[in-house]
Design a protein around this motif. Structure first.
Motif, PDB file in Angstrom:
ATOM      1  N   ARG A 182      31.094  35.688  29.793  1.00  0.00           N
ATOM      2  CA  ARG A 182      31.306  34.590  28.853  1.00  0.00           C
ATOM      3  C   ARG A 182      30.716  35.417  27.538  1.00  0.00           C
ATOM      4  O   ARG A 182      29.912  36.081  27.763  1.00  0.00           O
ATOM      5  N   ILE A 216      31.921  32.923  20.836  1.00  0.00           N
ATOM      6  CA  ILE A 216      33.541  33.135  20.343  1.00  0.00           C
ATOM      7  C   ILE A 216      33.330  34.094  19.005  1.00  0.00           C
ATOM      8  O   ILE A 216      34.134  34.694  18.676  1.00  0.00           O
ATOM      9  N   GLY A 264      33.187  40.559  23.129  1.00  0.00           N
ATOM     10  CA  GLY A 264      34.436  40.308  23.527  1.00  0.00           C
ATOM     11  C   GLY A 264      35.324  41.583  23.607  1.00  0.00           C
ATOM     12  O   GLY A 264      36.002  41.732  24.792  1.00  0.00           O
ATOM     13  N   ASP A 300      36.796  42.853  27.407  1.00  0.00           N
ATOM     14  CA  ASP A 300      38.248  43.301  27.383  1.00  0.00           C
ATOM     15  C   ASP A 300      38.232  44.719  28.111  1.00  0.00           C
ATOM     16  O   ASP A 300      39.215  44.811  29.038  1.00  0.00           O
ATOM     17  N   GLU A 339      39.727  38.486  32.281  1.00  0.00           N
ATOM     18  CA  GLU A 339      40.876  37.918  31.560  1.00  0.00           C
ATOM     19  C   GLU A 339      40.336  36.474  30.986  1.00  0.00           C
ATOM     20  O   GLU A 339      39.600  35.851  31.585  1.00  0.00           O
ATOM     21  N   HIS A 340      40.718  36.088  29.921  1.00  0.00           N
ATOM     22  CA  HIS A 340      40.695  34.938  29.310  1.00  0.00           C
ATOM     23  C   HIS A 340      41.103  33.640  30.190  1.00  0.00           C
ATOM     24  O   HIS A 340      41.954  33.760  30.699  1.00  0.00           O
ATOM     25  N   GLU A 367      33.806  31.791  24.787  1.00  0.00           N
ATOM     26  CA  GLU A 367      34.915  32.260  25.575  1.00  0.00           C
ATOM     27  C   GLU A 367      34.411  32.464  27.090  1.00  0.00           C
ATOM     28  O   GLU A 367      33.460  33.215  27.053  1.00  0.00           O
ATOM     29  N   ARG A 397      35.554  33.895  30.630  1.00  0.00           N
ATOM     30  CA  ARG A 397      36.544  35.085  31.073  1.00  0.00           C
ATOM     31  C   ARG A 397      36.497  34.992  32.680  1.00  0.00           C
ATOM     32  O   ARG A 397      35.329  34.775  33.321  1.00  0.00           O
TER      33      ARG A 397
END
Length: 202
Positions: free
Chosen positions: A147, A150, A156, A160, A165-166, A187, A189
């Motif tokens: 995580r 954001i 982030g 990726d 994956e989100h 976020e 993941r």
């Protein structure tokens, strides 16, 4: 563990050179706070963090394998770990309908940071691939979470590249390692063993 450019090894407590290297990068206000912990105020704090936080079974110092600067030989430039999923994150996970990921109960969370002079070199994904492989092959995990704030775009992008994956956004999560009463949206993941194996063989 080793990669093309890195050695991932255990942290060394009560080692002056280890402490100095950690403090060199962890005092930077652009490093720790974005990862959820306060910049180190002095070398004594860095020494205490090594003893109480970093000297855990699944926590690794990130070391350059063949640095051009010989002063960096065997010196940590960052850290990466697998750790238990925090309770406040697990509470959010339990609200999700993840029927397509049966058996994700045996999980851990990946965390990482690297010193600012080494940003943008692809070192975090390289270290992460090795630790994730260890998690699935040696620790027999079914899934690994990750995580980031954001607003932390760099983290982030790194996640990726790694293949996470989100899953969702955790709202108003308490940053208990930062001074003051700070809350952030993060976020969340996920990568499962099945997803990792497909990615590894593609």
């Amino acid at each position: 563990m080793t990669t093309e450019a890195l050695i991932l090894r255990a942290w060394r407590a009560n080692d002056d050179a280890e402490t100095a290297s950690l403090y060199q990068y962890a005092q930077d206000p652009d490093v720790g706070p974005s990862a959820g912990w306060a910049a180190h105020a002095n070398a004594e704090e860095s020494a205490a963090v090594i003893r109480t936080v970093l000297c855990n079974a699944q926590s690794y110092a990130i070391v350059l394998k063949n640095p051009e600067d010989k002063g960096l030989i065997d010196k940590p430039i960052g850290s990466i770990s697998l750790q238990s999923v925090p309770e406040q994150v697990m509470r959010y996970i339990e609200t999700l309908e993840l029927h397509e990921h049966d058996g994700i109960g045996n999980t851990m969370e990946l965390g990482f940071w690297i010193g600012k002079p080494f940003w943008g070199r692809g070192l975090v994904p390289q270290a992460s691939f090795a630790v994730i492989e260890h998690g699935f092959n040696d620790l027999k995990l079914n899934a690994i979470w990750c995580r980031h704030d954001i607003e932390n775009v760099k983290s982030g992008r790194a996640q990726d590249k790694i293949g996470f994956e989100h899953v969702g956004i955790i709202r108003h999560i308490h940053m208990n390692m930062l001074p003051g009463d700070i809350y952030r949206d993060e976020e969340l993941r996920l990568i499962t063993r099945e997803q990792w194996e497909k990615r590894s063989h593609s």
